[in-house]
Design an enzyme around this catalytic site. Structure first.
Site, mmCIF file in Angstrom:
data_model
loop_
_atom_site.group_PDB
_atom_site.id
_atom_site.type_symbol
_atom_site.label_atom_id
_atom_site.label_comp_id
_atom_site.label_asym_id
_atom_site.label_seq_id
_atom_site.Cartn_x
_atom_site.Cartn_y
_atom_site.Cartn_z
ATOM 1 N N SER A 1 0.843 -1.191 0.000
ATOM 2 C CA SER A 1 0.000 0.000 0.000
ATOM 3 C C SER A 1 0.874 1.235 0.000
ATOM 4 O O SER A 1 2.016 1.203 0.482
ATOM 5 C CB SER A 1 -0.896 0.011 1.240
ATOM 6 N N TYR B 1 -3.143 -0.867 10.422
ATOM 7 C CA TYR B 1 -3.100 -1.168 8.986
ATOM 8 C C TYR B 1 -1.781 -0.708 8.364
ATOM 9 O O TYR B 1 -1.088 -1.466 7.686
ATOM 10 C CB TYR B 1 -4.281 -0.496 8.284
#
Length: 684
Positions: free
Chosen positions: A561, A574
């Site tokens: 990400s 996350y």
């Protein structure tokens, strides 16, 4: 004169229906084996006069799925005229090119090598088939005597001759000399039957097949493969599949030394019973006989000569020794029979590997080819059982096998095949692949030629996605909790059993919790890290064992990400786990490079469309953080990028393909941003 436009002829439709009925029953013929024909009259659209035509299954088609486009249509007057210009046996291959000058109309399939048989035999309908029962008689040492005993004068023995124009002349002469006959047994090969109507031909074919099968069943000696061989009995189902998964990667590497192959595993009773019997080494060494068989299985298989009680380590070591011996033996076979104009050797690796107590591994350029190769060897086992039960199995000699395997016409057929897709022969495993980025990636890899294992926590969704992508010869769905080491091992084993091994692994499974530091619990932290940091570690570890055993290199791709680089509010768990994944890429690239394994990553921005993560609450939370409506979140993300473009699942799939495709063979340890340009996430 008025031009006459013709419509599909009823004779062709009748032939297709008969072909489909015969081809869809495996007792009658193997996949893509055999051919059928019908003769009839049609109006020539140019002259307006009636013309006699032959409709015959073309080269490379399958009877069970035959359609009109798979038929070759030829003028019989021109075909019969070829008899007068036939230059003799030494030049019979030239007649195949001459068939092109006999074609009627445009389109249709290329005429096969068996076209002469169908055109020259004086019967309106002809079937040439490869039934196990018929080939058992055809390969028995006393096949001529058995043919007379079983069928009387209704079926005539034809000594082995390579398919071609001369064989067509031979069968035409036998038909003329034996008006009482309804067909013949072709030595070492199969059967041919005929009739004045389509029904008569089909009835004759089925009568020969069923009569042979019934005679074998009634007269076969007990234990045609010999008595049980001590220690070679089949392992229990769970044990043999566990053993197959452990051996599979090494065996695929053995079968892929010359060119990469896709694999198929079979542990049917037919295979296991054969390998448990005393005569299996002798019979396997004799090889197959029917050309359709050995063209897909090679002239003989590689057989592990250890009992089922051998350890995995003993089996692996012996397989490597046997692989060297097999290649040397195949090279010697080629050298014994090659002449100046023979095609170059096509590879010395086995296509069939037999492991007593475990089963059979078969290989091909794709899953269907590998599966069909295994089916053909099962046919060969059935043939050997029938022949040994009545007589002695006596296949055609290896010189004749070589003449067909390295036939110039066979080489020309191979050269006409389409070029493979970029990821052909590659086996991909994508986690979290039932939707979103994972599903888009699985679709893209399959579209580029890969076989794909669709892994997801939800088995039903994984199987549905696999079916949508292309079904079991292209994709299979498996259940996997990537945070569970045993489940990950089972997932990788399933990939090996489905397609033979692994080449390309995409760590995509994930979830996300959008919480501030103070709201994030230890359980939240553990869940986030178990699925992505620990999960991708477990998947990479299990996959690396297969990649190393295969010795074929490979790719591991992490869907990380931009958050691995970019620091934003309210997603501590996350983003931290994404940073963990990002560094795993670098660490594994450094460690696995010596094995030819590339490890790279993709850093997307938020992918809203099709995302399970966003649909499960993450989207609502992120929308609240940024003060926008959830339905507008994708647009919001797009507007904060340099390119002002929303990132879609397909964009990530494109990046995965680029990393694993042929153009980035020298790239490892790289992260590709797919975020439409987020300056704060630029790699530094």
């Amino acid at each position: 004169m008025e031009l006459i436009v013709t419509t599909p002829h009823s004779t062709a439709a009748e032939l297709i229906a008969r072909s489909n009925r015969l081809g869809q029953d495996p007792k009658n013929t193997n996949y893509a084996g055999g051919n059928t024909s019908a003769k009839g009259t049609e109006t020539d659209p140019v002259t307006g006069q009636p013309v006699e035509l032959l409709w015959v299954k073309g080269s490379g088609g399958d009877l069970g799925t035959l359609q009109e486009s798979g038929l070759a249509v030829l003028r019989l007057d021109r075909m019969r005229a070829l008899v007068d210009v036939y230059p003799g046996l030494e030049r019979e291959d030239e007649m195949v090119a001459a068939l092109d000058y006999c074609l009627h109309g445009k389109g249709g399939a290329a005429p096969s090598i068996d076209t002469a048989m169908h055109g020259l035999v004086d019967a309106a309908h002809v079937d040439h088939l490869h039934p196990d029962s018929g080939i058992a008689i055809a390969t028995a040492a006393d096949g001529p005597e058995l043919t007379a005993t079983i069928f009387g004068e209704r079926v005539v023995w034809v000594p082995w001759r390579r398919p071609g124009f001369q064989l067509g002349l031979d069968i035409a002469a036998i038909k003329a000399e034996n008006p009482q006959a309804v067909g013949c047994v072709l030595g070492g090969h199969g059967i041919t039957a005929w009739g004045d109507t389509s029904e008569e031909a089909e009835r004759a074919s089925l009568w020969i097949i069923d009569t042979a099968a019934a005679y074998i069943a009634e007269h076969s000696r007990p234990e045609p493969f010999g008595p049980p061989l001590e220690g070679y009995a089949a392992l229990p189902a769970d044990q043999r599949r566990e053993r197959a998964a452990r051996l599979g990667a090494t065996i695929r590497g053995i079968a892929s030394q010359d060119r990469p192959m896709v694999g198929h595993f079979t542990d049917s009773d037919v295979v296991l019973d054969f390998l448990a019997s005393a005569e299996h080494p002798r019979l396997a060494a004799l090889g197959t006989s029917c050309p359709d068989h050995f063209l897909r299985t090679k002239v003989k298989p590689m057989v592990l000569d250890l009992p089922a009680s051998a350890t995995v380590e003993e089996s692996l070591a012996r397989l490597q020794e046997l692989a060297v011996a097999y290649r040397e033996d195949y090279q010697a076979y080629y050298d014994r029979h090659a002449v100046a104009d023979s095609p170059a050797i096509r590879g010395a690796d086995p296509l069939i590997v037999l492991v007593p107590g475990v089963g059979m591994f078969s290989f091909g350029k794709d899953k269907q080819t590998a599966r069909v190769a295994g089916e053909f060897y099962v046919n060969a086992i059935n043939v050997m059982r029938g022949a040994e039960g009545l007589s002695t199995y006596a296949p055609i000699d290896e010189a004749e096998k070589f003449r067909i395997e390295y036939w110039a016409l066979e080489e020309a057929k191979l050269q006409r095949m389409q070029a493979p897709k970029p990821l052909a022969t590659r086996i991909a495993l994508v986690t979290g692949a039932a939707g979103g980025i994972g599903k888009a990636t699985a679709k893209r890899l399959a579209a580029e030629g890969a076989c794909v294992v669709v892994a997801d926590l939800d088995l039903a969704k994984a199987q549905a996605a696999a079916a949508e992508i292309g079904g079991p010869d292209v994709a299979v769905g498996v259940a996997a909790d990537v945070s569970d080491e045993a489940a990950v091992a089972a997932m990788v084993d399933a990939a090996v059993l489905a397609f033979g091994g692994l080449d390309l692994v995409v760590n995509n499974a994930g979830l996300s919790l959008s919480k501030s530091l103070l709201d994030t619990t230890a359980a939240d932290w553990d869940l986030q890290h178990n699925v992505m940091a620990k999960g991708s570690f477990l998947v990479s570890k299990a996959a690396a064992r297969v990649l190393i055993d295969q010795q074929l290199g490979g790719d591991i791709v992490y869907i990380s990400s931009k958050n691995a680089i970019f620091a934003g509010p309210n997603n501590i768990a996350y983003s931290a786990t994404k940073a963990d994944q990002a560094h795993q890429v670098r660490l594994l690239a450094a460690e696995l490079g010596e094995h030819g394994v590339k490890v790279n990553g993709v850093n997307p921005d938020g992918v809203v469309q099709g995302s399970g993560i966003f649909a499960s609450g993450w989207g609502a939370n992120r929308a609240a953080v940024y003060g926008v409506e959830e339905k507008d979140l994708g647009k919001f993300y797009a507007q904060r990028t340099i390119l002002k473009r929303e990132v879609l699942p397909e964009n990530i799939a494109n990046a995965v393909f680029a990393l694993c495709g042929p153009d980035m063979s020298h790239t490892t340890g790289l992260h590709i941003p797919v975020d439409a340009g987020v300056a704060a996430a630029f790699l530094r």
